[in-house]
Design an enzyme around this catalytic site. Structure first.
Site, PDB file in Angstrom:
ATOM      1  N   ASP A   1       0.862  -1.184   0.000  1.00 41.06           N
ATOM      2  CA  ASP A   1       0.000   0.000   0.000  1.00 41.06           C
ATOM      3  C   ASP A   1       0.890   1.222   0.000  1.00 41.06           C
ATOM      4  O   ASP A   1       2.036   1.152   0.428  1.00 41.06           O
ATOM      5  CB  ASP A   1      -0.793   0.053   1.314  1.00 41.06           C
ATOM      6  CG  ASP A   1      -1.948  -0.910   1.303  1.00 41.06           C
ATOM      7  OD1 ASP A   1      -2.308  -1.361   0.219  1.00 41.06           O
ATOM      8  OD2 ASP A   1      -2.480  -1.199   2.394  1.00 41.06           O
TER       9      ASP A   1
ATOM     10  N   ASP B   1      -4.887  -3.140   4.914  1.00 42.28           N
ATOM     11  CA  ASP B   1      -5.342  -2.699   6.235  1.00 42.28           C
ATOM     12  C   ASP B   1      -6.852  -2.825   6.411  1.00 42.28           C
ATOM     13  O   ASP B   1      -7.331  -3.133   7.491  1.00 42.28           O
ATOM     14  CB  ASP B   1      -4.864  -1.270   6.535  1.00 42.28           C
ATOM     15  CG  ASP B   1      -5.084  -0.324   5.373  1.00 42.28           C
ATOM     16  OD1 ASP B   1      -5.838  -0.709   4.453  1.00 42.28           O
ATOM     17  OD2 ASP B   1      -4.521   0.785   5.377  1.00 42.28           O
TER      18      ASP B   1
ATOM     19  N   ASP C   1      -9.511  -5.904   2.224  1.00 43.21           N
ATOM     20  CA  ASP C   1      -8.200  -6.399   1.793  1.00 43.21           C
ATOM     21  C   ASP C   1      -7.982  -7.852   2.208  1.00 43.21           C
ATOM     22  O   ASP C   1      -7.065  -8.514   1.721  1.00 43.21           O
ATOM     23  CB  ASP C   1      -7.076  -5.558   2.425  1.00 43.21           C
ATOM     24  CG  ASP C   1      -7.018  -4.156   1.857  1.00 43.21           C
ATOM     25  OD1 ASP C   1      -7.567  -3.958   0.754  1.00 43.21           O
ATOM     26  OD2 ASP C   1      -6.448  -3.263   2.511  1.00 43.21           O
TER      27      ASP C   1
HETATM   28  P1  ATP Z   1      -3.413   2.867   0.114  1.00 45.58           P
HETATM   29  O1  ATP Z   1      -3.457   3.030   1.589  1.00 45.58           O
HETATM   30  O2  ATP Z   1      -3.935   1.567  -0.352  1.00 45.58           O
HETATM   31  O3  ATP Z   1      -2.168   3.336  -0.489  1.00 45.58           O
HETATM   32  P2  ATP Z   1      -5.063   5.083  -0.090  1.00 45.58           P
HETATM   33  O4  ATP Z   1      -5.137   5.185   1.361  1.00 45.58           O
HETATM   34  O5  ATP Z   1      -4.396   6.186  -0.814  1.00 45.58           O
HETATM   35  O6  ATP Z   1      -4.469   3.790  -0.561  1.00 45.58           O
HETATM   36  P3  ATP Z   1      -7.883   4.985  -0.046  1.00 45.58           P
HETATM   37  O7  ATP Z   1      -7.821   5.201   1.402  1.00 45.58           O
HETATM   38  O8  ATP Z   1      -8.701   3.881  -0.592  1.00 45.58           O
HETATM   39  O9  ATP Z   1      -6.484   4.847  -0.683  1.00 45.58           O
HETATM   40  O10 ATP Z   1      -8.327   6.349  -0.687  1.00 45.58           O
HETATM   41  C1  ATP Z   1      -8.648   6.456  -2.044  1.00 45.58           C
HETATM   42  C2  ATP Z   1      -9.114   7.856  -2.330  1.00 45.58           C
HETATM   43  O11 ATP Z   1     -10.260   8.107  -1.546  1.00 45.58           O
HETATM   44  C3  ATP Z   1      -8.104   8.926  -1.964  1.00 45.58           C
HETATM   45  O12 ATP Z   1      -7.309   9.254  -3.068  1.00 45.58           O
HETATM   46  C4  ATP Z   1      -8.969  10.088  -1.579  1.00 45.58           C
HETATM   47  O13 ATP Z   1      -9.296  10.865  -2.701  1.00 45.58           O
HETATM   48  C5  ATP Z   1     -10.250   9.441  -1.067  1.00 45.58           C
HETATM   49  N1  ATP Z   1     -10.277   9.392   0.404  1.00 45.58           N
HETATM   50  C6  ATP Z   1      -9.359   8.909   1.223  1.00 45.58           C
HETATM   51  N2  ATP Z   1      -9.720   9.032   2.506  1.00 45.58           N
HETATM   52  C7  ATP Z   1     -10.918   9.633   2.503  1.00 45.58           C
HETATM   53  C8  ATP Z   1     -11.851  10.027   3.511  1.00 45.58           C
HETATM   54  N3  ATP Z   1     -11.611   9.852   4.800  1.00 45.58           N
HETATM   55  N4  ATP Z   1     -12.994  10.610   3.125  1.00 45.58           N
HETATM   56  C9  ATP Z   1     -13.270  10.790   1.841  1.00 45.58           C
HETATM   57  N5  ATP Z   1     -12.448  10.427   0.853  1.00 45.58           N
HETATM   58  C10 ATP Z   1     -11.281   9.872   1.153  1.00 45.58           C
END
Ligand code: ATP
Length: 939
Positions: free
Chosen positions: A329, A660, A664
């Site tokens: 990730d 996480d 997953d």
């Molecule tokens: P990884 O941890 O797998 O690298 P990530 O944490 O970047 O991935 P996600 O958490 O699935 O991926 O987030 C994907 C997208 O969702 C982000 O690019 C963001 O635009 C949006 N996002 C992330 N967190 C939030 C939240 N708390 N509320 C709304 N949108 C969110």
């Protein structure tokens, strides 16, 4: 507490009954008192093997019993001294085996404790993380998607909460839960929708609940006997070695019988030959092997824990050494997950944000000039959405508290002095949301100030599948939906846009402008979130996300930095040298992911980025064709992860995969090494994983792989040592009998050699330091035989040389006066000393896959101590007059010692010289394994 129909009771009744307030929870003292009354919240475990049984088990071995029988016979025939000594040696051997197994058992238990579940509980008005076993009836627990429910609870609040209860009810689909009273008497567990059961999982949503039953009183407790964890922790290697052990028993027995028959045919007395044969069999059978393997595994696992990698499933230690791809990730693992908003796009304007971390100090600037929310409704609305659609808090921590917490750390340092004057802002909750809270606070919009006007009615929690989060809030003028999330997804749900103070239709041109701004921010490695809202019609009920998140008004973009972890770049270059490919898998935007992958050196020349939507359009064959070349998967959903793992596995890779969230779990399970996050990971992923990262850090995976490789190599080292020693012992006797010579070693000497040389030196090899080039090799094949890379040859050739040299030393001494019994004792002492010294010199050879000349022999101090104590014990039995008649030894003269040392050193010298010569001939090969040239490949 007596059994109740908890589902029939309302929240107030429950609070009264348990004497608890749902906002503050129990007090510490109250909880301690209840813990005393109710006991720990845990299911009783199966019976552990008692130390006594473990000790007795050491003497159950068939050959040991035969030896005991034979000793008894020789004792009855008058050989008291022999009999007593043999029994003493067997006892000592048993105790050594017991200590080894006991340590192994204890380490395994300690490991189990480490991965014990935790619970988030309200105690004295504060949220605390405590071990689940400390929960008591009346505790208020907070649960969210991915948590395992730690006790039987009655829900007080549920927000879109679903639980998976198949372990109890057999229902495989998650069921929706609520906090309403159920007016029915006897209802099946599956229908008790306001109860959460211990051991079941929250798969979606969030909730607050009161603990009503703990430990064996829970529904799970009632069937605890059925679900006791009986999972075997034996690794494939342990299993294979056990089978090998059985084969070795037969081989040793066969050879021993040949030795005995040959001896008798050449005129040796049958009784003496029988005892020698049985002793030889006992010595030759590597009965200590399984215990030493377990110790090597367990100690290696302890080393991993020190490096913050917690192994949940022992077999994965072996697999770690074979990992050829790490799928990681991005957020929090490769990056720090410390978000700060630095850029905004609002109604066509690009704005800069100043300030660092989560401190609410800084400004929003337009062309360098600070903006004021009073005159900027567009910006105000956007920041409001970010703050309302949010569950994070930033808390001002006072320096005194900080100092108390970090007591001892950085005493008097510069950081400490600064901490004394500046408040520290700590985040509680998700960093992405924390960054938005800090942003709004910089402009004066705090939770408190917003709380006066807005009340939250409902939440549709963020999930990485939808990539959106929404809340419904009411205010004096009506109700509003606030949504934030991935801009490209959010835009699809927007029909309007906030533009220069007015709400205008979201035309393709405007949409294009937003996407361009998004792309521009992402190319600077910023994580971008979009914000949107909608005023609700009066009486509108938005029950589902789909209904709520539609016809929205787009309000703006916020771009936040998330700096890469400092140590990760080096870790990635190390994996590259170790022939391991690193793949970034992220829910973030492709451009953001690509920019970060470049910064970290993940993206290699010719490597590509694949997005979730491209992946969806590909079938498995198409994916298999490209997966070797993809270094970044962006905007993927958890379900894509499973396809990625499977494709890489079809391409022949051994895959380590991190995760996480709840979704997953399937990918983590399918991966060869499933890795979950210790800090941000959910219970579901932790339970599916075989390795937990204590610090969520990518470099910890690399450290674990390094340890995994080292453990395997150490196991090979002591197998090489033990088996070559045993082959040497058998062949000494075998050749002597074939040549019609007298017995070169008496039974007690054989048993003594086995006791002293097999125990400590072998264990010391199990904790040997890694060779320098451990991470400069390609990973070994998953199906590689333990004897691969010429290990089998090394064992046999070294055993042969040890046998021949011992026999030569024996014969050269014996031949001085062949008929004399005194000379025979002298020759046997020489053979005894030669065999011991040859083995103790050989142990240093075993440290290197090449030869003794390639490593500093004194680096492993345990090994040096073990060898010194073995030498000392040998001198004791040779020079202590009381022990000489027992061990049939005599002190040797200088000439004899020279002979002993030359003969004991010959095998090491010959093999070492051979390896140096062979090494010159073939420099590019090392230990039979391909070396990776550490050339840098620029991205
Ligand atoms: P990884 O941890 O797998 O690298 P990530 O944490 O970047 O991935 P996600 O958490 O699935 O991926 O987030 C994907 C997208 O969702 C982000 O690019 C963001 O635009 C949006 N996002 C992330 N967190 C939030 C939240 N708390 N509320 C709304 N949108 C969110």
């Amino acid at each position: 507490m007596e059994q109740k129909s908890w589902h029939r009771l309302g929240a107030e009744e429950l609070q009264k009954m348990f004497g608890v307030h749902p906002e503050s929870g129990l007090s510490g003292e109250d909880a301690a008192q209840r813990l005393k009354e109710n006991g720990h919240n845990e299911l009783s475990e199966g019976k552990a093997i008692s130390p006594l049984t473990l000790l007795l088990n050491q003497f159950k071995d068939f050959m040991v019993l035969v030896l005991m029988g034979a000793t008894l016979v020789s004792g009855l025939l008058g050989e008291y001294l022999d009999a007593i000594t043999i029994v003493a040696i067997i006892m000592l051997n048993g105790v050594l085996g017991f200590v080894q197994e006991f340590r192994a058992e204890r380490s395994l238990r300690a490991l189990k404790q480490l991965s014990a579940p935790a619970a988030k509980v309200l105690r004295g008005g504060k949220v605390e993380h405590i071990p689940a076993k400390m929960l008591v009836p009346g505790d208020i627990v907070l649960l969210e998607s991915g948590d395992r429910i730690p006790a039987d609870v009655r829900w007080l609040e549920c927000s879109a909460l679903y639980a998976e209860e198949s372990a109890l009810t057999g229902e495989s689909l998650p069921v929706s839960k609520h906090a309403e009273v159920i007016h029915a008497d006897e209802i099946p567990l599956g229908d008790q929708k306001n109860i959460g059961f211990m051991g079941t999982m929250v798969t979606r949503g969030t909730g607050r609940a009161i603990v009503v039953r703990t430990g064996m009183d829970t529904e799970m407790g009632k069937i605890a006997d059925l679900i006791l964890n009986t999972e075997s922790q034996e690794t494939p290697l342990q299993h294979r070695l056990e089978q090998l052990g059985k084969i070795l028993i037969y081989v040793s027995l066969g050879l021993t019988i040949v030795v005995v028959i040959a001896g008798i045919l050449h005129g040796q007395p049958a009784a003496a030959m029988f005892l020698a044969g049985v002793s030889l069999a006992v010595a030759a059978i590597p009965e200590g092997l399984p215990a030493i393997v377990t110790i090597a595994l367990a100690l290696g696992v302890q080393r991993m824990i020190k490096r913050k990698a917690i192994v949940r499933k022992l077999p994965s230690v072996e697999t770690l050494g074979c990992a050829s791809v790490i799928c990681s990730d991005k957020t929090g693992t490769l990056t720090q997950n410390k978000m700060t908003v630095t850029r905004l796009w609002n109604a066509g304007r690009i704005l800069e944000v100043t300030g660092e971390g989560y401190a609410p100090s800084g400004h929003v600037l337009e062309k360098g000039k600070p903006l004021d929310l009073k005159n900027d409704q567009n910006l105000r609305r956007m920041l409001q959405i970010g703050a309302l659609c949010n569950n994070a808090e930033i808390i001002e921590t006072f320096p005194g508290e900080m100092r108390a917490r970090h007591k001892g750390k950085e005493k008097g340092s510069e950081a400490d002095k600064n901490a004394a004057v500046q408040p520290v802002w700590e985040l509680q909750g998700d960093p992405t949301e924390g960054a938005l809270v800090a942003l709004s606070a910089k402009m004066g919009l705090t939770a408190q100030s917003l709380g006066v006007t807005y009340t939250r009615e409902k939440e549709f929690p963020f999930d990485s599948e939808r990539k959106l989060m929404s809340v419904i809030v009411s205010h004096p003028g009506g109700r509003m939906i606030c949504t934030k999330g991935a801009p490209d997804v959010l835009l699809n749900n927007c029909a309007y846009m906030l533009w220069e103070g007015a709400v205008v239709p979201c035309t393709p041109t405007l949409r294009q402008k937003v996407l361009e701004a998004n792309e521009q921010m992402a190319s600077g490695a910023l994580r971008v979130l979009g914000m949107a809202y909608r005023d609700m019609r009066s009486g509108e009920v938005a029950d589902s996300e789909k209904e709520a998140e539609s016809q929205l008004v787009f309000a703006g973009l916020a771009g936040m930095i998330d700096p890469p972890r400092r140590e990760v770049r080096d870790a990635i270059s190390l994996t590259r040298r170790a022939g391991i490919k690193t793949v970034m898998i992220t829910g973030d935007h492709g451009t953001t992911a690509e920019a970060i992958a470049h910064q970290l050196g993940i993206l290699q020349r010719g490597g590509t980025v694949l997005t979730g939507s491209q992946l969806t359009r590909m079938d498995d064959d198409a994916l298999d064709k490209v997966s070797d070349n993809v270094y970044v998967y962006a905007r993927v959903s958890p379900e894509h992860k499973l396809r990625i793992v499977k494709s890489l596995q079809r391409r022949g890779h051994v895959v380590a995969m991190t995760g996480d969230g709840v979704n997953d779990a399937p990918a983590i399970k399918a991966a060869d090494i499933g890795i979950s996050m210790g800090i941000t990971g959910t219970d579901v992923t932790k339970e599916a994983s075989s390795l937990i990262l204590g610090d969520d850090n990518f470099s910890t995976i690399v450290a674990a792989i390094e340890e995994g490789r080292n453990i395997y190599e150490n196991i090979r080292k002591f197998i090489r040592y033990l088996l070559a020693s045993n082959v040497g012992e058998i062949l000494t006797m075998f050749f002597a009998m074939m040549l019609g010579l007298p017995l070169p070693l008496v039974p007690i000497q054989i048993l003594w050699v086995n006791l002293v040389t097999d125990g400590l030196p072998a264990m010391a090899l199990g904790v040997d330091q890694a060779e320098k080039d451990l991470m400069e090799h390609k990973p070994r094949g998953a199906k590689e035989n333990i004897f691969a890379r010429r290990l089998g040859w090394k064992i046999i050739s070294r055993g042969l040389l040890i046998g021949l040299c011992t026999l030569a030393a024996f014969w050269l001494t014996l031949r001085i006066d062949p008929g004399s019994p005194q000379q025979l004792v002298r020759a046997q002492s020489v053979a005894f000393a030669t065999l011991v010294m040859a083995q103790l010199i050989h142990v240093f050879d075993c440290r290197s896959s090449r030869s003794v000349f390639h490593r500093n022999p004194f680096q492993n101090k345990y090994l040096v101590l073990a060898v010194l104590s073995s030498v000392l014990l040998m001198l004791v039995v040779m020079y202590l007059p009381v022990l000489q008649p027992v061990f049939k030894t005599v002190p040797l003269n200088v000439r004899e010692w020279c002979l002993v040392l030359v003969m004991a050193g010959v095998p090491t010298f010959l093999m070492g010289a051979g390896s140096v010569w062979g090494g010159k001939k073939n420099r590019s090969r090392s230990g039979g394994r391909t070396m990776i040239k550490s050339t840098k490949i620029s991205a």
